[in-house]
Scaffold this active site. Structure first.
Site, PDB file in Angstrom:
ATOM      1  CG  ASP A 106     -36.341 -11.910 -33.087  1.00  0.00           C
ATOM      2  OD1 ASP A 106     -35.863 -10.879 -32.596  1.00  0.00           O
ATOM      3  OD2 ASP A 106     -36.508 -12.971 -32.444  1.00  0.00           O
ATOM      4  CE  LYS A 137     -37.822 -10.660 -29.915  1.00  0.00           C
ATOM      5  NZ  LYS A 137     -36.434 -11.146 -29.723  1.00  0.00           N
ATOM      6  CD  GLU A 211     -35.389 -15.102 -23.459  1.00  0.00           C
ATOM      7  OE1 GLU A 211     -35.471 -14.398 -24.474  1.00  0.00           O
ATOM      8  OE2 GLU A 211     -35.262 -16.338 -23.492  1.00  0.00           O
TER       9      GLU A 211
END
Ligand code: KIV
Length: 312
Positions: A106, A137, A211
């Site tokens: 991330d 990410k 998400e």
């Protein structure tokens, strides 16, 4: 003959370049092959060498070093608290586990927002944590002028594989007014998510996390893209699924979100194991001579006892 020599040269070269490990990590091509075969891609977070070893042994397609590490393993209140250097320490630890899983790191909050240059250097520093880091990410908001879209494009242009993350983006929790389902209230919200997904695909992202998006929206977005979507709280019709390891294994005692399925209760097992140990220490029933001890040559022991007596 010439052809045979070339084959020999190539296999020698291959051996020279693969001295570090015989285990081949999955690549973007393996993930795309699964996607085209319509087989779901599995992704799970990990926090350290041990949890990464578990995920590799369980044959996760992707291990995500997510910034959820902040709350789930380091005890911070939010992802926004996580310092880059602490995160990098964990990326390195995760990469030391052997296995075939593709590894995504991330981009933590505060490590890329100030400028494109800063974002590029953070991404490079994450890729350089280990040659086993395969991609980064990046959370990207749905607003028209969201800066992270431009950063995603610049990273892709530089050959850094980027997994975009849209829908609920926890790093923007304050801007979003809390951890809420995204794209459920108005057509403009839904279209903003869809258009952002298309834009991220167009700038070169190899996949997207979706998400907390209604499952029907996630299904339709997925069907319009030619890169895989990895859902969390987005229903069964994405190209893959991701869960946070501490949630799925029940490692902590906190409440888990609605979209989580608990596959284990490691936290309770761990506490009861440690409590048994403490109880055995308290009652002097651990360790047991013979079962948990080493022995010494009897002559050495006798001599040692004799020596000791002269020390008063
Ligand atoms: O940080 C994380 O664990 C994540 C997943 C929830 C996708 O971003």
């Amino acid at each position: 003959m010439l052809f045979k020599n070339r084959i020999l040269q190539l296999s020698l070269a291959k051996r020279l370049y693969s001295v570090h490990s015989e285990i081949r990590q999955k690549t973007i091509h393996d993930l795309m092959a699964k996607y085209h075969a319509q087989k779901p891609i599995s992704m799970v977070t990990a926090y350290d060498f041990i949890t990464s070893t578990w995920a590799n042994r369980a044959n996760a397609d992707i291990i995500l070093v997510g910034d959820s590490l902040s709350m789930c393993s380091l005890g911070y209140a939010s992802t926004t608290d996580l310092p880059l250097d602490e995160f990098q320490y964990h990326v390195k630890s995760i990469c030391r586990a052997e296995g075939t899983s593709f590894i995504v790191a991330d981009m933590p909050y505060g490590s890329f927002e100030s400028s494109i240059e800063k974002g590029i250097s953070t991404a490079v520093s994450l890729m350089k944590c280990s040659s086993r880091v395969n991609a980064v990410k990046l959370e990207v908001g749905s607003q028209k002028n969201d800066y992270a879209l431009e950063l995603a494009s610049e990273l892709c242009r530089r050959g850094i594989p980027v997994m975009g993350h849209i829908g609920l983006t926890p790093q923007r929790v304050h801007a979003m007014g809390g951890y809420k389902v995204q794209g459920s209230k108005s057509i403009s919200d839904v279209m903003a998510i869809y258009l952002r997904a298309k834009e991220l695909q167009d700038v070169g992202c190899f996949s997207l996390v979706l998400e907390c998006v209604p499952h029907q929206i996630a299904k339709n977005i997925t069907s319009k893209l030619h890169i895989p979507t990895i859902g969390i709280g987005a229903g069964p019709n994405t190209s893959g699924q991701v869960l946070v390891m501490s949630d799925l294994l029940g490692m902590t005692s906190g409440k888990v979100p609605k979209f989580v399925n608990k596959y284990s209760n490691i936290g309770e097992l761990a506490v009861s194991g440690i409590a048994n140990y403490i109880e055995e220490v308290n009652t002097a029933s651990f360790p047991k001579i013979g079962q948990h001890t080493f022995t010494v040559n009897s002559e050495v022991l006798q001599e040692f006892i004799k020596e000791l007596s002269s020390y008063g």
